[in-house]
Design a protein around this motif. Structure first.
Motif, PDB file in Angstrom:
ATOM      1  N   PHE A   1      18.992  15.695 -12.831  1.00 51.61           N
ATOM      2  CA  PHE A   1      18.417  15.153 -11.606  1.00 51.61           C
ATOM      3  C   PHE A   1      16.958  15.585 -11.475  1.00 51.61           C
ATOM      4  CE2 PHE A   1      22.944  15.711 -10.781  1.00 51.61           C
ATOM      5  CZ  PHE A   1      23.302  14.463 -10.276  1.00 51.61           C
ATOM      6  N   LEU A   2      16.130  14.677 -10.962  1.00 49.47           N
ATOM      7  CA  LEU A   2      14.727  14.954 -10.685  1.00 49.47           C
ATOM      8  C   LEU A   2      14.448  14.613  -9.233  1.00 49.47           C
ATOM      9  CD1 LEU A   2      11.792  15.600 -11.596  1.00 49.47           C
ATOM     10  CD2 LEU A   2      11.565  13.159 -12.141  1.00 49.47           C
ATOM     11  N   LEU A   3      13.943  15.602  -8.484  1.00 53.55           N
ATOM     12  CA  LEU A   3      13.569  15.413  -7.088  1.00 53.55           C
ATOM     13  C   LEU A   3      12.038  15.418  -7.033  1.00 53.55           C
ATOM     14  CD1 LEU A   3      16.497  16.611  -7.139  1.00 53.55           C
ATOM     15  CD2 LEU A   3      15.980  17.642  -4.926  1.00 53.55           C
ATOM     16  N   PRO A   4      11.402  14.244  -7.056  1.00 52.63           N
ATOM     17  CA  PRO A   4       9.938  14.186  -7.135  1.00 52.63           C
ATOM     18  C   PRO A   4       9.281  14.332  -5.765  1.00 52.63           C
ATOM     19  CG  PRO A   4      10.833  11.975  -7.154  1.00 52.63           C
ATOM     20  CD  PRO A   4      12.014  12.919  -7.110  1.00 52.63           C
ATOM     21  N   PRO A   5       7.957  14.562  -5.725  1.00 48.14           N
ATOM     22  CA  PRO A   5       7.235  14.594  -4.452  1.00 48.14           C
ATOM     23  C   PRO A   5       7.438  13.301  -3.673  1.00 48.14           C
ATOM     24  CG  PRO A   5       5.850  15.411  -6.223  1.00 48.14           C
ATOM     25  CD  PRO A   5       7.076  14.838  -6.874  1.00 48.14           C
TER      26      PRO A   5
ATOM     27  N   PHE B   1       0.811  -1.214   0.000  1.00 51.22           N
ATOM     28  CA  PHE B   1       0.000   0.000   0.000  1.00 51.22           C
ATOM     29  C   PHE B   1       0.846   1.266   0.000  1.00 51.22           C
ATOM     30  CE2 PHE B   1      -2.753   3.057   2.485  1.00 51.22           C
ATOM     31  CZ  PHE B   1      -3.613   3.327   1.424  1.00 51.22           C
ATOM     32  N   VAL B   2       1.947   1.250   0.772  1.00 54.96           N
ATOM     33  CA  VAL B   2       2.729   2.467   0.972  1.00 54.96           C
ATOM     34  C   VAL B   2       4.114   2.374   0.326  1.00 54.96           C
ATOM     35  CG1 VAL B   2       3.710   4.016   2.697  1.00 54.96           C
ATOM     36  CG2 VAL B   2       1.477   2.982   3.087  1.00 54.96           C
ATOM     37  N   GLY B   3       4.764   1.238   0.455  1.00 56.52           N
ATOM     38  CA  GLY B   3       6.082   1.081  -0.150  1.00 56.52           C
ATOM     39  C   GLY B   3       7.205   1.723   0.632  1.00 56.52           C
ATOM     40  N   THR B   4       6.972   2.082   1.895  1.00 59.93           N
ATOM     41  CA  THR B   4       8.022   2.633   2.747  1.00 59.93           C
ATOM     42  C   THR B   4       8.646   1.491   3.541  1.00 59.93           C
ATOM     43  OG1 THR B   4       6.943   4.788   2.915  1.00 59.93           O
ATOM     44  CG2 THR B   4       8.497   4.207   4.659  1.00 59.93           C
TER      45      THR B   4
ATOM     46  N   ALA C   1      17.181  12.216 -16.505  1.00 60.78           N
ATOM     47  CA  ALA C   1      17.348  12.645 -15.116  1.00 60.78           C
ATOM     48  C   ALA C   1      17.433  11.466 -14.166  1.00 60.78           C
ATOM     49  CB  ALA C   1      16.200  13.562 -14.710  1.00 60.78           C
ATOM     50  N   ARG C   2      18.330  11.570 -13.203  1.00 53.68           N
ATOM     51  CA  ARG C   2      18.440  10.581 -12.153  1.00 53.68           C
ATOM     52  C   ARG C   2      17.529  10.988 -10.995  1.00 53.68           C
ATOM     53  NH1 ARG C   2      23.488   9.782  -8.600  1.00 53.68           N
ATOM     54  NH2 ARG C   2      24.469  10.978 -10.271  1.00 53.68           N
ATOM     55  N   GLU C   3      16.726  10.067 -10.501  1.00 51.73           N
ATOM     56  CA  GLU C   3      15.804  10.362  -9.404  1.00 51.73           C
ATOM     57  C   GLU C   3      16.553  10.500  -8.082  1.00 51.73           C
ATOM     58  OE1 GLU C   3      12.242   8.136  -6.893  1.00 51.73           O
ATOM     59  OE2 GLU C   3      12.836   7.350  -8.857  1.00 51.73           O
ATOM     60  N   VAL C   4      16.187  11.535  -7.304  1.00 51.95           N
ATOM     61  CA  VAL C   4      16.733  11.718  -5.964  1.00 51.95           C
ATOM     62  C   VAL C   4      15.565  11.635  -4.992  1.00 51.95           C
ATOM     63  CG1 VAL C   4      17.998  13.227  -4.397  1.00 51.95           C
ATOM     64  CG2 VAL C   4      18.591  13.181  -6.830  1.00 51.95           C
ATOM     65  N   SER C   5      15.433  10.500  -4.317  1.00 54.15           N
ATOM     66  CA  SER C   5      14.336  10.274  -3.384  1.00 54.15           C
ATOM     67  C   SER C   5      14.882   9.716  -2.078  1.00 54.15           C
ATOM     68  CB  SER C   5      13.315   9.285  -3.970  1.00 54.15           C
ATOM     69  OG  SER C   5      12.573   9.883  -5.011  1.00 54.15           O
ATOM     70  N   CYS C   6      14.099   9.880  -1.012  1.00 57.67           N
ATOM     71  CA  CYS C   6      14.505   9.362   0.290  1.00 57.67           C
ATOM     72  C   CYS C   6      13.353   8.755   1.071  1.00 57.67           C
ATOM     73  CB  CYS C   6      15.156  10.466   1.118  1.00 57.67           C
ATOM     74  SG  CYS C   6      14.084  11.890   1.444  1.00 57.67           S
ATOM     75  N   VAL C   7      12.113   8.946   0.615  1.00 58.47           N
ATOM     76  CA  VAL C   7      10.949   8.637   1.435  1.00 58.47           C
ATOM     77  C   VAL C   7      10.845   7.163   1.802  1.00 58.47           C
ATOM     78  CG1 VAL C   7       9.366   8.320  -0.520  1.00 58.47           C
ATOM     79  CG2 VAL C   7       8.482   9.106   1.696  1.00 58.47           C
TER      80      VAL C   7
ATOM     81  N   PRO D   1      11.875  18.065   1.226  1.00 58.92           N
ATOM     82  CA  PRO D   1      12.632  18.695   0.137  1.00 58.92           C
ATOM     83  C   PRO D   1      14.067  19.009   0.525  1.00 58.92           C
ATOM     84  CG  PRO D   1      10.437  19.666   0.313  1.00 58.92           C
ATOM     85  CD  PRO D   1      10.634  18.808   1.534  1.00 58.92           C
ATOM     86  N   LEU D   2      14.292  19.335   1.791  1.00 55.35           N
ATOM     87  CA  LEU D   2      15.642  19.628   2.256  1.00 55.35           C
ATOM     88  C   LEU D   2      16.473  18.361   2.374  1.00 55.35           C
ATOM     89  CD1 LEU D   2      14.618  22.267   4.938  1.00 55.35           C
ATOM     90  CD2 LEU D   2      15.803  22.739   2.787  1.00 55.35           C
ATOM     91  N   LEU D   3      15.862  17.244   2.773  1.00 53.15           N
ATOM     92  CA  LEU D   3      16.576  15.964   2.790  1.00 53.15           C
ATOM     93  C   LEU D   3      16.981  15.560   1.375  1.00 53.15           C
ATOM     94  CD1 LEU D   3      14.516  13.824   5.361  1.00 53.15           C
ATOM     95  CD2 LEU D   3      16.522  15.262   5.773  1.00 53.15           C
ATOM     96  N   GLN D   4      16.109  15.808   0.409  1.00 43.98           N
ATOM     97  CA  GLN D   4      16.466  15.534  -0.983  1.00 43.98           C
ATOM     98  C   GLN D   4      17.627  16.413  -1.439  1.00 43.98           C
ATOM     99  OE1 GLN D   4      12.177  15.937  -2.191  1.00 43.98           O
ATOM    100  NE2 GLN D   4      12.773  14.407  -3.713  1.00 43.98           N
ATOM    101  N   LEU D   5      17.575  17.702  -1.089  1.00 44.06           N
ATOM    102  CA  LEU D   5      18.674  18.600  -1.463  1.00 44.06           C
ATOM    103  C   LEU D   5      19.982  18.153  -0.820  1.00 44.06           C
ATOM    104  CD1 LEU D   5      16.956  22.107  -1.240  1.00 44.06           C
ATOM    105  CD2 LEU D   5      17.556  20.826  -3.314  1.00 44.06           C
TER     106      LEU D   5
END
Length: 351
Positions: free
Chosen positions: A270-274, A47-50, A293-299, A310-314
């Motif tokens: 680079f792409l920083l998505p929602p 459901f969430v994928g986290t 673009a390379r995805e930058v995600s952390c969620v 957004p700051l963690l992604q940056l």
């Protein structure tokens, strides 16, 4: 189109000199979530994928281990170290959160105190996922008004909204989803009028409310000593509305930001998505056109940390940027529907 989104890339709005992040305690994986809240690992993944998240409280006992001020101060120190600056060199501080430690004094002033700051503006914004971009927008205005260097901090903690001792089996899906979506954390960025430290240029910034007449996608409640309606939900998430609307909004934001800089999607490095959740981020990225673009995600590792995201992604992005690299950060806030984002570039020596 507003002035902010029509600015060209001829001159940076401001620069990112350094970033920092802070996550409390060890990661809490889905096995622990199953043991404590009886939420199956398979359901969370599907459901969430986290996969993991960090909490500023003990999920077994509910005891607080980290305050928001703890996390924000830690992230701020790391951002200053990355920029090679001392706290005394700052001209202002802007902090954004949906979950302040107290209504008064503000967490912004508490963080300023911990950093040894005095005699400077310390602003606090109330925001959600777009809060970091809103804080950067305030910083942009302060830098344009003559300040030289400032600090932007964003973070959230969930301790007062998620009950470790509660039987979640009877919760509605709109409330239950919050137990698996969210994590705690903070991020920070040192911003400057001229290139310093990392020297990443912010070329354009989007910050626009777009929720006129639309029901809220998320509600985070609060109350004092008197609570007239004990049945009010502390956190409400209309996940179906978010699933239906966020991918389209993300696409609109991407194209607006590209237009604002005159960039083509093919140019993005680079792409920083929602970052609502691992599954939602995957769906959004699949629908966005940024072929190189390379995805930058952390969620998926941090959980949804709200104002910090957004700051963690940056913080993950900046060390990866080489001269000439271009990036777009796309941010959607579903609480009452806000479009936000940034275009960023690491200038070449000849620029």
């Amino acid at each position: 189109m507003t002035a902010q989104t029509s600015q060209t890339a001829t001159a940076p709005l401001f620069h990112l000199a350094g970033t920092g992040a802070a996550l409390p305690g060890p990661p809490v994986d889905n096995t622990v979530m199953d043991e404590v809240f009886h939420l199956s690992e398979e359901w969370i993944d599907a459901f969430v994928g986290t996969r993991t998240r960090h909490f500023g409280w003990d999920p077994v006992t509910g005891a607080a281990t980290h305050s928001l001020a703890d996390l924000c101060a830690e992230a701020a120190v790391r951002a200053l170290d990355a920029a090679g600056l001392e706290p005394a060199e700052l001209d202002f501080l802007v902090l954004t959160t949906a979950t302040p430690d107290t209504l008064l004094p503000t967490t912004a002033t508490a963080v300023a105190d911990r950093l040894g700051l005095n005699h400077l503006p310390a602003y606090q914004l109330q925001g959600g996922c777009a809060g970091a971009v809103q804080a950067l927008d305030v910083a942009r205005a302060l830098l344009a008004g003559g300040h030289r260097i400032g600090l932007v901090v964003g973070g959230d903690v969930t301790a007062r909204f998620l009950d470790a001792g509660r039987d979640v089996a009877g919760l509605s899906s709109q409330e239950l989803v919050n137990y698996v979506l969210f994590g705690d954390g903070a991020g920070a960025a040192v911003v400057s009028a001229e290139p310093l430290g990392e020297g990443v240029a912010v070329r354009s910034l989007l910050n626009r409310f777009t929720g006129l007449g639309r029901p809220a996608g998320q509600i985070v409640d609060w109350h004092g000593a008197a609570r007239p309606d004990p049945d009010r939900l502390m956190m409400f998430e209309d996940y179906k509305a978010i699933e239906a609307q966020v991918p389209a909004l993300a696409g609109e934001i991407l194209w607006e930001l590209l237009e604002s800089t005159g960039w083509r999607a093919e140019e993005l490095d680079f792409l920083l998505p929602p970052q609502l959740s691992g599954r939602m981020t995957q769906r959004i990225v699949e629908g966005l056109y940024a072929p190189a673009a390379r995805e930058v995600s952390c969620v998926a590792e941090t959980g949804n940390t709200g104002n910090a995201l957004p700051l963690l992604q940056l913080d993950r992005l900046l060390p990866e940027m080489t001269p000439g690299a271009k990036a777009v950060s796309v941010v959607v806030e579903s609480s009452k529907w806000i479009k936000a984002g940034l275009t960023l570039e690491k200038p070449r020596e000849d620029q």
